[in-house]
Design an enzyme around this catalytic site. Structure first.
Site, PDB file in Angstrom:
ATOM      1  CE1 TYR A  29      -4.117  -1.977   4.894  1.00  0.00           C
ATOM      2  CE2 TYR A  29      -3.336   0.200   4.226  1.00  0.00           C
ATOM      3  CZ  TYR A  29      -3.886  -1.033   3.904  1.00  0.00           C
ATOM      4  OH  TYR A  29      -4.204  -1.322   2.596  1.00  0.00           O
TER       5      TYR A  29
ATOM      6  CB  SER B 240      -0.907   0.016   1.234  1.00  0.00           C
ATOM      7  OG  SER B 240      -1.579   1.262   1.365  1.00  0.00           O
TER       8      SER B 240
ATOM      9  CE  LYS C 141      -1.976  -3.906   2.867  1.00  0.00           C
ATOM     10  NZ  LYS C 141      -2.229  -5.184   2.155  1.00  0.00           N
TER      11      LYS C 141
END
Length: 326
Positions: A166, A153, A170
């Site tokens: 997150y 991401s 990622k």
């Protein structure tokens, strides 16, 4: 231009019941692949479970004459990852490509982040990539062929508020890509990562504060990019990287706004300290501008929105928007 096909190839896709994973599964199947459609069937927040998401995609593939089997195991455990690959072997006898796509969000500002938000996100994004890929990798070693695609991401590569958990997970996938690619190449296994932008259920997990902070400053004509946020605009690069035609490995590829671009970690020319002794902190301060120099030769996005600005500018030129220069 030769047609990219997956005849006699087997592809396992995690999180393939909805969004990006669903689009990937349908395209692989149209190109002849036998597809393991894995999906636990939870929400964008990671709650609950249901077989319907995977079953519906399998039914759609079979109705079109393709081959697919559903799998409902959790990617967040070693036994679940093993079961996904065993599902491919039991039903189709081999595994040629793995697309690690499953995931959900547990966004919070950093000071309020607890173990549940941290552990669950690390499990489903980073550890799951190990759990699913490792058993597939062993089979690919014996075959002398394999393709692995991780879904990273821009949050990990460039930053995003409320997503430290997150983004860290990622970004870990980028490290996994870098290192596994070195090990895999001698076995004919190519490893790459994609950094997609798409409108999926996860988009709904972003807070109003996030939108106010990140999206509020976007160009007033940004709506021109809306059609390109469909997951189908990401799938082509995933399919290519998982194909026999692909020869690239250890790459990170952005797919945002209909643009596909390689993301390259870069190093400036920097400043060389004394050879005969360590530099001092004061010397670092004096030469910090030199250390940070040479940024003009490439894009250096500061966050996930900034990554899309050159894309937007180009699109506005193409559409002849009167406010393109605003």
């Amino acid at each position: 231009m030769s047609q990219i096909t997956f005849t006699d190839r087997v592809v396992a896709i995690t999180g393939a019941g909805r969004g990006l994973g669903r689009e990937h599964a349908l395209d692989f199947a149209r190109r002849g692949a036998a597809v393991v459609v894995n999906d636990l069937g939870g929400t964008g927040f990671g709650a609950g479970a249901s077989n319907s998401a995977a079953d519906e995609v399998v039914a759609e593939i079979r109705a079109a004459g393709g081959r697919a089997v559903a799998n409902y195991d959790s990617v967040s455990t070693r036994s679940g990852g093993q079961a996904i690959i065993e599902c491919a072997m039991d039903n189709f006898g081999r595994i040629d490509a793995v697309v690690n796509n499953a995931g959900f969000l547990r966004n919070k500002v950093f000071e309020d982040l607890g173990d549940a938000e941290l552990d669950d996100i690390i499990d489903v994004h980073l550890k799951a990539a190990f759990y699913v890929t490792q058993p597939a990798y062993r089979v690919m070693q014996r075959q002398g062929y394999g393709r692995i695609v991780f879904t990273s991401s821009a949050s990990g590569a460039f930053g995003s508020p409320e997503q430290t958990n997150y983004g860290a997970a990622k970004a870990g996938l980028l490290g996994l890509t870098n290192c596994l690619a070195w090990e895999g190449r001698k076995h004919g296994i190519l490893v790459n990562a994609v950094l997609p932008t798409a409108g999926t259920r996860l988009t709904q997990e972003m807070s109003q504060q996030w939108y106010d902070e990140m999206v509020g400053e976007v160009h007033p004509d940004a709506a021109v990019l809306a059609p390109t946020h469909d997951p189908s605009y990401v799938t082509p690069v995933v399919v290519y990287l998982a194909s026999e035609q692909n020869t690239a490995t250890r790459g990170f590829y952005s797919a945002t706004g209909g643009r596909f671009a390689k993301v390259v970690p870069a190093v400036t020319h920097g400043w060389f300290g004394p050879l005969e002794r360590p530099a001092t902190a004061e010397e670092i301060a004096e030469h910090f501008a030199d250390i940070e120099s040479d940024e003009h030769g490439y894009d250096l996005p500061e966050n996930v929105i900034d990554e899309g600005r050159p894309v937007l500018a180009r699109r506005l030129q193409q559409t002849g928007s009167a406010s393109a220069g605003a």
